[in-house]
Design an enzyme around this catalytic site. Structure first.
Site, PDB file in Angstrom:
ATOM      1  N   GLY A 192       0.827  -1.201   0.000  1.00 25.45           N
ATOM      2  CA  GLY A 192       0.000   0.000   0.000  1.00 25.45           C
ATOM      3  C   GLY A 192       0.853   1.238   0.000  1.00 25.45           C
ATOM      4  O   GLY A 192       2.054   1.199   0.295  1.00 25.45           O
ATOM      5  N   CYS A 193       0.235   2.374  -0.311  1.00 30.12           N
ATOM      6  CA  CYS A 193       0.984   3.627  -0.398  1.00 30.12           C
ATOM      7  C   CYS A 193       1.500   4.060   0.964  1.00 30.12           C
ATOM      8  O   CYS A 193       2.690   4.345   1.136  1.00 30.12           O
ATOM      9  CB  CYS A 193       0.127   4.712  -1.038  1.00 30.12           C
ATOM     10  N   TYR A 194       0.605   4.103   1.963  1.00 24.95           N
ATOM     11  CA  TYR A 194       1.055   4.493   3.299  1.00 24.95           C
ATOM     12  C   TYR A 194       2.100   3.514   3.847  1.00 24.95           C
ATOM     13  O   TYR A 194       3.114   3.943   4.412  1.00 24.95           O
ATOM     14  CB  TYR A 194      -0.131   4.559   4.265  1.00 24.95           C
TER      15      TYR A 194
END
Lengths: 345, 345, 345, 345
Positions: A148-150
């Protein structure tokens, strides 16, 4: 080598297309879109008109499996968990940008995603695609669960300190901020321009799906389960993630020592840049690129470490890292087709 | 009642002027600007043309002291510490928007501001102008030290929990984010539009002048010295501050109990709004207004409290609170001339 | 082939550097900056740190002339008019991004730029570098006067109609809008973030330096002098120019006929894209790329043609077109090193 | 005096609510929303929580007609044309912010709005609510057709020159630019934050509904039918409209003469401000306020007049002007409840 993109009208897909268009070895064979099949890509994304003339296709697994070597899933949750196994059976490798294969524990998936997990054998076979950490495993994988991005910004910022035992894991607090493209191309009141412009919003405190993903990876590195405090905010900009990470310093370590250790940790990695003492990275400085820039500040007064980690959420936080993982899968240099300067200003 | 504004060309001043223009009892007698004296206000701020025709005046203390009852200082650091005493000697009350009289300890001022503090007798006489907390003291004061923007959002968000002993003070971490107007009207590369647009920057980790101010007030409420971790970020928007505050919950307290306690704490205060469980405030929701909106989330999984506190940095974080303090000084209803809805969208 | 960039710390330079970094045949030998010489590029532009480690050098003409084949000038007005001749004498070709060699008439330069023009022999030798129009001349030139940002968008949008005699030249009105990066990296109150965010400003009505440049080129194509009405606006975004162009249609021509004619005109040009009837280009659709997208609307009700022409001001409006001209000079494919999709979103 | 707002969840309504909340003589009796009836206003607009506690009501004409004296319609097209007559029958005055009663000609309405017009008797009875021009007629009206946002900025900028015969009407070209709030609160891909941020879009060339409205009013002032060229653009900001207007100057008139004439024309009007020679208004300078600021430039070189007219689209372009019209209807000072400085920055 020919590849396909499934979920062809979202921001993940269009960013994959941007990088693949200039990739020296990979070629886009097909772009699949259930909702827009039959249309030209240029109708959905006019900026591609006259450059990349491709029809959006309906998915036919068997046909596609014969045409391509790798499939990228840029699909919403709960799509790839059923589709990826079908491609794997046809010996097509899968790089999944969704969260369906990131969590080892089916129960965690059920709890945080609210639907049944993928078949457990696939969860076990999947390699978590944090390129800098799992490069070797990715090289031999058939199914890559792109992070995921985070988690990408957060883990790259945290893992060196965790590995060295230099912070107290239970004290970790992550204050994460994202540009609005992270919410995807689907419209909502929250992402309506007049509501989001000149605005700053916190959302999903302690409830974001990326929490178990971060805890899984920190726990794995630490060797024991870890719980983190994780908050997310929407910032009035299109791209960029900043994770501001706080933790108690376990032993007396200075900012310079931290920087040296981080620099050594990422020595072989072209896309992680550790900033000099006193210099903090800004999201603009990685805009449009695959870089993750990290700044460190060990505060003597309070005994706290603050880590600033920034990425472009659509590149290192999604499509860029997926290309990087494709490079690893194929044994190409990791920077192939990704070797661009950030766009500034 | 006639008032003067010193430092008439900054954002603090122009926002004071906006509210004073419609205040039913106060009247702007003079606007003082050293750098632009002799010019019309409308030359410096064309949006006032034809509405408020005022010349910018050079400061002559004695003359001004005879014309006005209250002076607002909207000046850079280290200006009011010398000027305010001169007005006080002429029995003119002073509301200082700069940091010169906020810190009780001259050593703290010297350390964080890098210049000698005001005379200690004035530091003792000054009342810290956090209107909701020190309303009674402000009513009797001659010199009000209007709080900083970050401290206002942070303290209003923290003090109820500190007073009740519901959090561990030593665990407090404040991740603060501000719109760019907080940097003032002076130009710099940092605030140049192409550098700041579509960008998110962290700055001054653990080094911001507002740290001793926050520690002073939390320590006072806690009854013992407290050290906090405090980070600041520039967000690509003009107005708004959000403080995301983290602390360990001392006893097992639910979100609902927190909300009830905060609501009771601010029961008499028209400008602090405690949000319902599950609802988090956004900066846009207080834009242009004097409100401070607070959202609370007590996380059972981690034992952490997260507080979201938002203000408009130029209003409740500066000029609005200054007017509120003027109202307290004069015994008027605190909301006089401030009783407006936020501007949305 | 080795090149140098003079004026290395502005936005024109940094965008040249971005494209040259990935250009297959050209290599950056030197970056010259008078104001920052001695510093590393990464100090001035942290986003290049660890990617492109170059010192900023002081200019020594003779030395540089021996090291490079082409020099790019990304300098303020009135710098290259003296420097370029020195390089030309050493047989170094020059591509000038400033306005010093764009106007054939020294009197026009004196009038609009407010200082004496370059030596007339150089004005005559210079080729106006609008790549799509003057490709052949550029191929044989030693000195290329790279067009201004507004003229590029405007002329590409207008010239086909002018050449065909389909519009009345004297009726031409150009309403041009630009992102703020067009104002350069120098700070000013006008480009201070809080002043420019959520704002739209008109400036220099009928007085912009780009007026004589546009008139020169339209006049040349029309075969007689032409006067235009030209207005400029600053839009709260970093990149992008849109020229909305109005003209009376000379003969009864439909939108479809216009589109066909424009498409034929630019048939061989990879970077000009004519949009379909009913589709209007937006600046985002060329962001970060060398494309110029043009939409056309012939209004039967009013007899007016409206042309929407968009570019990225820093790419096709400056550095991208400079690279395109370098490719023409060297006989390489015009798209070499420029063949990227726009960045969306 | 009690009033009601119908269409209570759009931006027009919430801005009416902001001004009415502080209006000294008018009081909001009811807010009607079909889509959200039963909910609290604070649920739909959290920024009103704790300040204005009102339920959103379902419409019952007869009941409402007994409770209020004036009804504001902030409804989509084709709603008020049926509802307003019902209120008028009950002797309730109507101020309609939609376009249903603006066009005198039912055929024009049918053509541009694509549905049948209101009953012709009501079209005749309706007064076009451009406050500065039709103040007397509005004072005696029962039904006020509040002007569109673009027509307000455009007509206030054009009418003095038209009335004086100083421009050629057939040469008029209007290049209009609007912030995104003009598109309303309904979500769409066009107004999705990542699509609209850092973007500039032209739309509906020659096809906007506001064209017949502008032509009707210019034609009325000129005494003969006029056709205009009118283009609209979306600018990445929330509020603000700028009309850049071009016309041939009929006789030799200087900028100063234009400014004097405009100043005289609006001498009695507190909300129109004519700028000095050389000073051009920016949208920020009227932000949140009811002002219309106008800059003028008569170009000797080209014989063209350029007019820059700016308003806040949600205030003078909608709700502010509606309040101004209510003041006229009731015989109150036009500035009652509107007498605020713009919000800057």
């Amino acid at each position: 080598m020919k590849v396909a993109i499934i979920g062809g009208t979202g921001y993940g897909a269009i960013e994959l297309i941007r990088f693949l268009y200039n990739h020296p070895y990979a070629e886009i064979e097909a772009i699949i879109s259930h909702s827009q099949s039959g249309q030209a890509l240029g109708t959905v994304y006019p900026h591609t008109s006259g450059v990349l003339e491709k029809p959006l296709e309906e998915l036919v697994v068997k046909d596609l499996a014969e045409r391509v070597e790798i499939v990228f899933f840029a699909t919403p949750p709960a799509v790839s968990k059923d589709l990826a196994p079908q491609f794997l059976e046809h010996n097509v490798k899968c790089i999944d940008l969704s969260g369906d294969f990131r969590l080892r524990s089916p129960m965690d998936y059920q709890e945080w995603y609210g639907s049944p997990a993928a078949d457990e054998s696939y969860l076990e076979a999947a390699v978590y695609g944090l390129s800098e950490i799992y490069g070797e495993e990715i090289a031999g994988a058939n199914l890559v669960a792109n992070p995921g991005c985070y988690p990408t910004a957060t883990l790259l910022g945290l893992l060196p300190a965790v590995q060295n035992g230099w912070i107290e894991e239970k004290s970790i607090i992550i204050d994460a901020k994202s540009g609005v493209s992270g919410a995807g191309r689907g419209t909502s009141l929250n992402t309506h321009y007049p509501e989001m412009n000149e605005n700053l919003k916190a959302y999903k405190l302690g409830q974001h799906k990326h929490i178990p993903e971060i805890e899984q990876e920190i726990g794995k590195m630490a060797g024991h389960p870890v719980k983190i405090t994780f908050s997310t905010h929407l910032v009035p900009m299109t791209r960029g993630i900043m994770s501001t990470i706080y933790a108690d310093i376990a032993h007396s370590v200075s900012t310079d020592e931290m920087i040296d250790m981080y620099t050594a940790f990422y020595q072989e990695q072209p896309f992680v840049r550790i900033r000099r003492n006193g210099e903090l990275p800004a999201t603009r400085e990685v805009h449009g690129s695959n870089y993750c820039d990290i700044g460190l500040h060990a505060d003597k007064r309070t005994g706290k470490l603050t880590i600033i980690s920034v990425i472009d959420n659509l590149v290192k936080g999604a499509s860029g890292q997926a290309i990087q993982n494709m490079n690893l899968l194929k044994g190409w240099d990791v920077a192939t087709g990704l070797n661009y300067l950030p766009i500034y200003p």
